[in-house]
Design a protein around this motif. Structure first.
Motif, PDB file in Angstrom:
ATOM      1  N   VAL A   1      -2.964   5.119  -9.257  1.00  0.00           N
ATOM      2  CA  VAL A   1      -2.079   3.954  -9.340  1.00  0.00           C
ATOM      3  C   VAL A   1      -0.863   4.167  -8.440  1.00  0.00           C
ATOM      4  CG1 VAL A   1      -0.698   2.490 -10.877  1.00  0.00           C
ATOM      5  CG2 VAL A   1      -2.902   3.394 -11.659  1.00  0.00           C
ATOM      6  N   PHE A   2      -0.374   5.388  -8.400  1.00  0.00           N
ATOM      7  CA  PHE A   2       0.717   5.735  -7.493  1.00  0.00           C
ATOM      8  C   PHE A   2       0.335   5.356  -6.059  1.00  0.00           C
ATOM      9  CE2 PHE A   2       2.482   8.862  -4.516  1.00  0.00           C
ATOM     10  CZ  PHE A   2       3.847   8.765  -4.760  1.00  0.00           C
ATOM     11  N   LEU A   3      -0.869   5.741  -5.632  1.00  0.00           N
ATOM     12  CA  LEU A   3      -1.314   5.431  -4.265  1.00  0.00           C
ATOM     13  C   LEU A   3      -1.570   3.937  -4.080  1.00  0.00           C
ATOM     14  CD1 LEU A   3      -3.653   8.484  -3.565  1.00  0.00           C
ATOM     15  CD2 LEU A   3      -1.413   8.010  -2.551  1.00  0.00           C
ATOM     16  N   VAL A   4      -2.088   3.269  -5.087  1.00  0.00           N
ATOM     17  CA  VAL A   4      -2.271   1.817  -5.024  1.00  0.00           C
ATOM     18  C   VAL A   4      -0.923   1.148  -4.770  1.00  0.00           C
ATOM     19  CG1 VAL A   4      -2.758  -0.245  -6.426  1.00  0.00           C
ATOM     20  CG2 VAL A   4      -4.382   1.647  -6.413  1.00  0.00           C
ATOM     21  N   LEU A   5       0.092   1.584  -5.503  1.00  0.00           N
ATOM     22  CA  LEU A   5       1.421   0.982  -5.361  1.00  0.00           C
ATOM     23  C   LEU A   5       2.049   1.266  -3.998  1.00  0.00           C
ATOM     24  CD1 LEU A   5       2.721   1.615  -8.962  1.00  0.00           C
ATOM     25  CD2 LEU A   5       2.335  -0.624  -7.896  1.00  0.00           C
ATOM     26  N   ILE A   6       1.815   2.441  -3.451  1.00  0.00           N
ATOM     27  CA  ILE A   6       2.330   2.750  -2.107  1.00  0.00           C
ATOM     28  C   ILE A   6       1.678   1.828  -1.081  1.00  0.00           C
ATOM     29  CG2 ILE A   6       2.378   4.503  -0.274  1.00  0.00           C
ATOM     30  CD1 ILE A   6       4.429   4.948  -2.616  1.00  0.00           C
ATOM     31  N   ALA A   7       0.350   1.673  -1.165  1.00  0.00           N
ATOM     32  CA  ALA A   7      -0.359   0.782  -0.236  1.00  0.00           C
ATOM     33  C   ALA A   7       0.113  -0.663  -0.417  1.00  0.00           C
ATOM     34  CB  ALA A   7      -1.863   0.888  -0.447  1.00  0.00           C
ATOM     35  N   THR A   8       0.316  -1.061  -1.659  1.00  0.00           N
ATOM     36  CA  THR A   8       0.795  -2.420  -1.950  1.00  0.00           C
ATOM     37  C   THR A   8       2.187  -2.631  -1.368  1.00  0.00           C
ATOM     38  OG1 THR A   8      -0.524  -2.480  -3.967  1.00  0.00           O
ATOM     39  CG2 THR A   8       1.298  -4.056  -3.810  1.00  0.00           C
ATOM     40  N   ALA A   9       3.044  -1.648  -1.526  1.00  0.00           N
ATOM     41  CA  ALA A   9       4.401  -1.741  -0.985  1.00  0.00           C
ATOM     42  C   ALA A   9       4.365  -1.886   0.537  1.00  0.00           C
ATOM     43  CB  ALA A   9       5.216  -0.515  -1.384  1.00  0.00           C
ATOM     44  N   GLU A  10       3.538  -1.088   1.189  1.00  0.00           N
ATOM     45  CA  GLU A  10       3.432  -1.181   2.648  1.00  0.00           C
ATOM     46  C   GLU A  10       2.912  -2.553   3.070  1.00  0.00           C
ATOM     47  OE1 GLU A  10       4.096   1.827   5.164  1.00  0.00           O
ATOM     48  OE2 GLU A  10       5.429   1.379   3.483  1.00  0.00           O
ATOM     49  N   TYR A  11       1.947  -3.063   2.325  1.00  0.00           N
ATOM     50  CA  TYR A  11       1.395  -4.387   2.615  1.00  0.00           C
ATOM     51  C   TYR A  11       2.497  -5.446   2.531  1.00  0.00           C
ATOM     52  CZ  TYR A  11      -1.759  -8.366   2.492  1.00  0.00           C
ATOM     53  OH  TYR A  11      -2.394  -9.544   2.782  1.00  0.00           O
ATOM     54  N   HIS A  12       3.258  -5.410   1.440  1.00  0.00           N
ATOM     55  CA  HIS A  12       4.342  -6.388   1.267  1.00  0.00           C
ATOM     56  C   HIS A  12       5.423  -6.232   2.337  1.00  0.00           C
ATOM     57  CE1 HIS A  12       2.888  -8.237  -2.321  1.00  0.00           C
ATOM     58  NE2 HIS A  12       2.993  -7.145  -3.068  1.00  0.00           N
ATOM     59  N   TYR A  13       5.806  -4.998   2.605  1.00  0.00           N
ATOM     60  CA  TYR A  13       6.869  -4.748   3.586  1.00  0.00           C
ATOM     61  C   TYR A  13       6.464  -5.297   4.952  1.00  0.00           C
ATOM     62  CZ  TYR A  13      10.643  -1.972   5.827  1.00  0.00           C
ATOM     63  OH  TYR A  13      11.749  -1.554   6.513  1.00  0.00           O
TER      64      TYR A  13
ATOM     65  N   ASN B   1      11.204  -7.910  -1.509  1.00  0.00           N
ATOM     66  CA  ASN B   1      11.318  -7.721  -2.963  1.00  0.00           C
ATOM     67  C   ASN B   1      10.031  -7.137  -3.537  1.00  0.00           C
ATOM     68  OD1 ASN B   1      13.980  -8.575  -3.187  1.00  0.00           O
ATOM     69  ND2 ASN B   1      13.387 -10.730  -3.402  1.00  0.00           N
ATOM     70  N   GLY B   2       8.897  -7.658  -3.101  1.00  0.00           N
ATOM     71  CA  GLY B   2       7.614  -7.126  -3.561  1.00  0.00           C
ATOM     72  C   GLY B   2       7.426  -5.678  -3.141  1.00  0.00           C
ATOM     73  N   ALA B   3       7.847  -5.368  -1.930  1.00  0.00           N
ATOM     74  CA  ALA B   3       7.739  -3.990  -1.435  1.00  0.00           C
ATOM     75  C   ALA B   3       8.612  -3.052  -2.258  1.00  0.00           C
ATOM     76  CB  ALA B   3       8.129  -3.930   0.041  1.00  0.00           C
ATOM     77  N   LYS B   4       9.859  -3.439  -2.468  1.00  0.00           N
ATOM     78  CA  LYS B   4      10.773  -2.588  -3.253  1.00  0.00           C
ATOM     79  C   LYS B   4      10.239  -2.362  -4.661  1.00  0.00           C
ATOM     80  CE  LYS B   4      14.568  -4.831  -1.674  1.00  0.00           C
ATOM     81  NZ  LYS B   4      15.950  -5.300  -1.585  1.00  0.00           N
ATOM     82  N   ARG B   5       9.784  -3.438  -5.300  1.00  0.00           N
ATOM     83  CA  ARG B   5       9.244  -3.298  -6.664  1.00  0.00           C
ATOM     84  C   ARG B   5       8.075  -2.317  -6.692  1.00  0.00           C
ATOM     85  NH1 ARG B   5       9.927  -8.820  -6.991  1.00  0.00           N
ATOM     86  NH2 ARG B   5       7.722  -9.197  -6.621  1.00  0.00           N
TER      87      ARG B   5
END
Length: 173
Positions: free
Chosen positions: A43-55, A61-65
């Motif tokens: 989940v940690f890695l999912v969130l990192i990939a998600t953050a990069e996608y949003h950024y 805001n989505g990236a920071k979250r």
């Protein structure tokens, strides 16, 4: 987490910069475990990939979250970052990313990956030297529309049908 999965994930994250696909790879790995929680390394890695996608798509805001949620997982349930292919400096790098996000346009991270992950990526590449490969990694910045906006342009027919079937099952029960 086995090495083949990590190498595939990091190839998508670093070389292809297909953050949506990274999310899918790691989410599938997470859900295929016998037992899983929202505090797992995957989940940690999912969130990192998600953050990069949003950024990359300017959803700051989505990236920071997503970055903050990833850090919260790490801090509340610490684990050895080497076990997921990263050096310990990654946590500080994400902290810096969060601080600078409002003032810096997106640029792919230079992930502090462990040697075995780096070597696997290099061996799978067409580069003649490690120096050439390192230079490429420092310069690569994927910007094509299909990769950057994958979640908006993908075929979601199967997802929509599955949700409709679940809704119909719920109505019957």
């Amino acid at each position: 987490m086995h090495n083949t999965l990590l190498h595939h994930f990091y190839n998508m994250l670093i070389i292809e910069q297909d953050y949506f696909e990274c999310h899918e790879i790691m989410e599938d790995a997470w859900k295929s475990k016998g037992t899983f929680t929202k505090m797992d390394k995957e989940v940690f890695l999912v969130l990192i990939a998600t953050a990069e996608y949003h950024y990359r798509r300017d959803n700051l805001n989505g990236a920071k979250r997503s970055y903050i949620r990833a850090l919260n997982i790490f801090h509340s349930h610490p684990f050895n970052l080497n076990s997921i292919g990263l050096k310990e400096s990654f946590i500080d790098l994400i902290g810096e990313r969060i601080k600078e996000i409002d003032d810096a346009p997106f640029k792919p991270l230079s992930y502090p990956i462990i040697d075995s992950v780096f070597n696997a990526l290099y061996e799978a590449s067409d580069f003649d030297s490690i120096t050439e490969f390192e230079s490429y990694l420092n310069e690569i910045h994927i910007k094509n529309h299909e990769t950057v906006h994958r979640h908006k342009i993908r075929d979601r027919t199967d997802v929509i049908e599955e949700r409709l079937m679940a809704l119909n099952r719920k109505k019957r029960d």
